[in-house]
Design a protein around this motif. Structure first.
Motif, PDB file in Angstrom:
ATOM      1  N   LEU A  32      -4.209   1.477  -2.577  1.00  0.00           N
ATOM      2  CA  LEU A  32      -4.732   2.637  -1.851  1.00  0.00           C
ATOM      3  C   LEU A  32      -4.831   3.865  -2.760  1.00  0.00           C
ATOM      4  N   ILE A  33      -3.784   4.112  -3.524  1.00  0.00           N
ATOM      5  CA  ILE A  33      -3.763   5.285  -4.408  1.00  0.00           C
ATOM      6  C   ILE A  33      -4.806   5.142  -5.518  1.00  0.00           C
ATOM      7  N   LYS A  34      -5.046   3.919  -5.943  1.00  0.00           N
ATOM      8  CA  LYS A  34      -6.005   3.679  -7.021  1.00  0.00           C
ATOM      9  C   LYS A  34      -7.442   3.893  -6.563  1.00  0.00           C
ATOM     10  N   ILE A  35      -7.778   3.465  -5.333  1.00  0.00           N
ATOM     11  CA  ILE A  35      -9.184   3.461  -4.904  1.00  0.00           C
ATOM     12  C   ILE A  35      -9.562   4.651  -4.028  1.00  0.00           C
ATOM     13  N   GLU A  36      -8.583   5.351  -3.455  1.00  0.00           N
ATOM     14  CA  GLU A  36      -8.894   6.433  -2.517  1.00  0.00           C
ATOM     15  C   GLU A  36      -8.901   7.785  -3.237  1.00  0.00           C
ATOM     16  N   PRO A  37     -10.058   8.447  -3.304  1.00  0.00           N
ATOM     17  CA  PRO A  37     -10.149   9.747  -3.997  1.00  0.00           C
ATOM     18  C   PRO A  37      -9.201  10.807  -3.425  1.00  0.00           C
TER      19      PRO A  37
ATOM     20  N   LYS B 193      -3.737  12.577  -6.571  1.00  0.00           N
ATOM     21  CA  LYS B 193      -2.909  13.764  -6.742  1.00  0.00           C
ATOM     22  C   LYS B 193      -1.621  13.376  -7.455  1.00  0.00           C
ATOM     23  N   PRO B 194      -0.957  14.331  -8.115  1.00  0.00           N
ATOM     24  CA  PRO B 194       0.304  14.004  -8.803  1.00  0.00           C
ATOM     25  C   PRO B 194       1.341  13.335  -7.904  1.00  0.00           C
ATOM     26  N   MET B 195       1.449  13.825  -6.668  1.00  0.00           N
ATOM     27  CA  MET B 195       2.426  13.262  -5.731  1.00  0.00           C
ATOM     28  C   MET B 195       2.225  11.766  -5.570  1.00  0.00           C
ATOM     29  N   TYR B 196       0.970  11.326  -5.436  1.00  0.00           N
ATOM     30  CA  TYR B 196       0.680   9.910  -5.216  1.00  0.00           C
ATOM     31  C   TYR B 196       0.674   9.128  -6.526  1.00  0.00           C
ATOM     32  N   PHE B 197       0.430   9.791  -7.635  1.00  0.00           N
ATOM     33  CA  PHE B 197       0.564   9.144  -8.934  1.00  0.00           C
ATOM     34  C   PHE B 197       2.013   8.684  -9.133  1.00  0.00           C
ATOM     35  N   PHE B 198       2.958   9.554  -8.797  1.00  0.00           N
ATOM     36  CA  PHE B 198       4.373   9.193  -8.913  1.00  0.00           C
ATOM     37  C   PHE B 198       4.759   8.155  -7.865  1.00  0.00           C
TER      38      PHE B 198
ATOM     39  N   TYR C  13       7.121   5.852   3.410  1.00  0.00           N
ATOM     40  CA  TYR C  13       6.095   6.691   2.795  1.00  0.00           C
ATOM     41  C   TYR C  13       4.758   6.632   3.519  1.00  0.00           C
ATOM     42  N   SER C  14       4.430   5.492   4.122  1.00  0.00           N
ATOM     43  CA  SER C  14       3.125   5.371   4.779  1.00  0.00           C
ATOM     44  C   SER C  14       3.144   5.904   6.203  1.00  0.00           C
ATOM     45  N   LEU C  15       4.162   5.545   6.970  1.00  0.00           N
ATOM     46  CA  LEU C  15       4.202   5.945   8.374  1.00  0.00           C
ATOM     47  C   LEU C  15       4.460   7.433   8.550  1.00  0.00           C
ATOM     48  N   ARG C  16       5.027   8.086   7.521  1.00  0.00           N
ATOM     49  CA  ARG C  16       5.332   9.509   7.611  1.00  0.00           C
ATOM     50  C   ARG C  16       4.340  10.360   6.813  1.00  0.00           C
ATOM     51  N   ASN C  17       3.236   9.739   6.375  1.00  0.00           N
ATOM     52  CA  ASN C  17       2.268  10.457   5.557  1.00  0.00           C
ATOM     53  C   ASN C  17       0.862  10.267   6.119  1.00  0.00           C
ATOM     54  N   LYS C  18       0.270  11.355   6.615  1.00  0.00           N
ATOM     55  CA  LYS C  18      -1.038  11.268   7.266  1.00  0.00           C
ATOM     56  C   LYS C  18      -2.142  10.864   6.298  1.00  0.00           C
ATOM     57  N   GLU C  19      -2.039  11.317   5.044  1.00  0.00           N
ATOM     58  CA  GLU C  19      -3.078  10.979   4.071  1.00  0.00           C
ATOM     59  C   GLU C  19      -3.070   9.491   3.741  1.00  0.00           C
ATOM     60  N   VAL C  20      -1.878   8.907   3.622  1.00  0.00           N
ATOM     61  CA  VAL C  20      -1.767   7.470   3.350  1.00  0.00           C
ATOM     62  C   VAL C  20      -2.266   6.663   4.548  1.00  0.00           C
ATOM     63  N   ILE C  21      -1.916   7.099   5.762  1.00  0.00           N
ATOM     64  CA  ILE C  21      -2.376   6.402   6.972  1.00  0.00           C
ATOM     65  C   ILE C  21      -3.902   6.462   7.068  1.00  0.00           C
ATOM     66  N   ALA C  22      -4.479   7.629   6.778  1.00  0.00           N
ATOM     67  CA  ALA C  22      -5.932   7.770   6.818  1.00  0.00           C
ATOM     68  C   ALA C  22      -6.609   6.866   5.785  1.00  0.00           C
ATOM     69  N   ALA C  23      -6.042   6.788   4.590  1.00  0.00           N
ATOM     70  CA  ALA C  23      -6.596   5.922   3.548  1.00  0.00           C
ATOM     71  C   ALA C  23      -6.478   4.453   3.941  1.00  0.00           C
ATOM     72  N   LEU C  24      -5.377   4.088   4.601  1.00  0.00           N
ATOM     73  CA  LEU C  24      -5.182   2.708   5.044  1.00  0.00           C
ATOM     74  C   LEU C  24      -6.187   2.340   6.127  1.00  0.00           C
ATOM     75  N   ARG C  25      -6.413   3.242   7.074  1.00  0.00           N
ATOM     76  CA  ARG C  25      -7.407   2.999   8.128  1.00  0.00           C
ATOM     77  C   ARG C  25      -8.802   2.854   7.520  1.00  0.00           C
ATOM     78  N   LYS C  26      -9.098   3.698   6.553  1.00  0.00           N
ATOM     79  CA  LYS C  26     -10.400   3.653   5.897  1.00  0.00           C
ATOM     80  C   LYS C  26     -10.612   2.310   5.194  1.00  0.00           C
TER      81      LYS C  26
END
Length: 314
Positions: free
Chosen positions: A54-59, A63-68, A296-309
């Motif tokens: 998800l972090i690799k393919i989702e623009p 961000k640094p947070m997701y890189f780590f 990390y996924s259930l408490r993060n709206k950006e990760v959930i949105a990327a997963l749905r996408k």
């Protein structure tokens, strides 16, 4: 189970092979335990791999947070792969023997990856500190070069220390027993098997553990003291809630990992029991990595949105 010994000078025998007892006392549950740990291993690998993809393919996640976070997910896969496959083989075949070299290798990688996790969690706390306390300077401070250097530093900083620690532990002579009452080659049960006085080795192990654990943990505490102070000064409740939500997942993982590891390695030797050590080790080596993707996924709206996408993409 055969025991292997090697005769050395003075007709004294020393161990060349260990026996990992694991959960052999639960003889009626071996099949169940195999299925349980295999399922957990698959959940850890698939869950953390999904986060990396998800972090690799989702623009939106570039961000640094997701890189780590991607580094952390890869680390968790490596971390459990040092322990769980061997445990699964032992449960499946009931052959619990492990050579001295294999045991030392497992311990070395376990310690190195454990050190990496400590420092990577500190780096992630620093990233949140800069984002919340110095938002205007965040893009300048946490640039690509800085992020790469911090990630690489986290991976390599503990290597020479833990290689040296493994070498000093396995320089001991093991001549009384070769039975390890644990499911992997961890420091406390290995030192228990050594001949003679091990007080110096225990002191060295304690000092190194203090360095590896306390330095990152102190940095995490310093970062979160600044973060909490900054959040409390925000004028609106919604602003405070949003700021806290960006670091609450990380804080939960820190408490789970450092809490169980600290109890294991810093409690007095007299308080150590095989059952207690195994339970705590299960927690920070297997249970915590299993829950990390969900935390990390259930408490993060950006990760959930990327997963749905990703899931509903035509």
């Amino acid at each position: 189970m055969k025991q292997e010994w090697k005769t050395i000078e003075g007709n004294i025998s020393t161990v060349t092979q260990f026996i990992l007892l694991g959960f052999s006392d639960l003889s009626n549950l071996q099949g169940f335990l195999f299925g349980l740990f295999l399922s957990i291993y698959m959940i850890i690998v698939i869950g953390n791999s999904l986060i990396i993809v998800l972090i690799k393919i989702e623009p939106a996640l570039q961000k640094p947070m997701y890189f780590f976070l991607a580094n952390f997910s890869f680390l968790e896969i490596c971390y459990v792969s040092v322990i769980l496959p061997r445990m699964l083989v032992n449960l499946c075949t009931q052959d619990r023997s492990i050579s001295l070299l294999e045991c030392a290798t497992q311990m070395c990688f376990f310690l190195m990856l454990g050190a990496t996790e400590c420092f990577l969690l500190a780096v992630m706390a620093y990233d949140r500190y800069v984002a919340i306390c110095n938002p205007l300077h965040y893009p300048l401070v946490m640039n690509q070069k800085m992020c790469t250097q911090l990630a690489v530093g986290s991976w390599i900083i503990g290597m020479p220390i833990q290689i040296g620690e493994t070498a000093q532990i396995f320089s001991l002579r093991f001549c009384d027993s070769n039975t390890i009452n644990h499911f992997f080659c961890d420091i406390p049960p290995i030192i228990k098997l050594a001949c003679g006085d091990t007080s110096l080795n225990e002191i060295i192990t304690f000092v190194l553990a203090v360095v590896i654990v306390s330095v990152p943990f102190t940095l995490i505490l310093a970062s979160y003291s600044k973060i909490i102070s900054t959040i409390l000064k925000l004028p609106t409740a919604s602003g405070r809630a949003k700021a806290f939500s960006t670091c609450s997942s990380h804080l939960l993982v820190v408490l789970l990992f450092f809490g169980s590891a600290t109890i294991t390695y810093f409690s007095p030797k007299s308080n150590h029991s095989a059952g207690r050590d195994k339970l705590l080790s299960l927690f920070y080596t297997i249970v915590t990595p299993m829950f990390n993707p969900m935390i990390y996924s259930l408490r993060n709206k950006e990760v959930i949105a990327a997963l749905r996408k990703l899931l509903f993409k035509k």
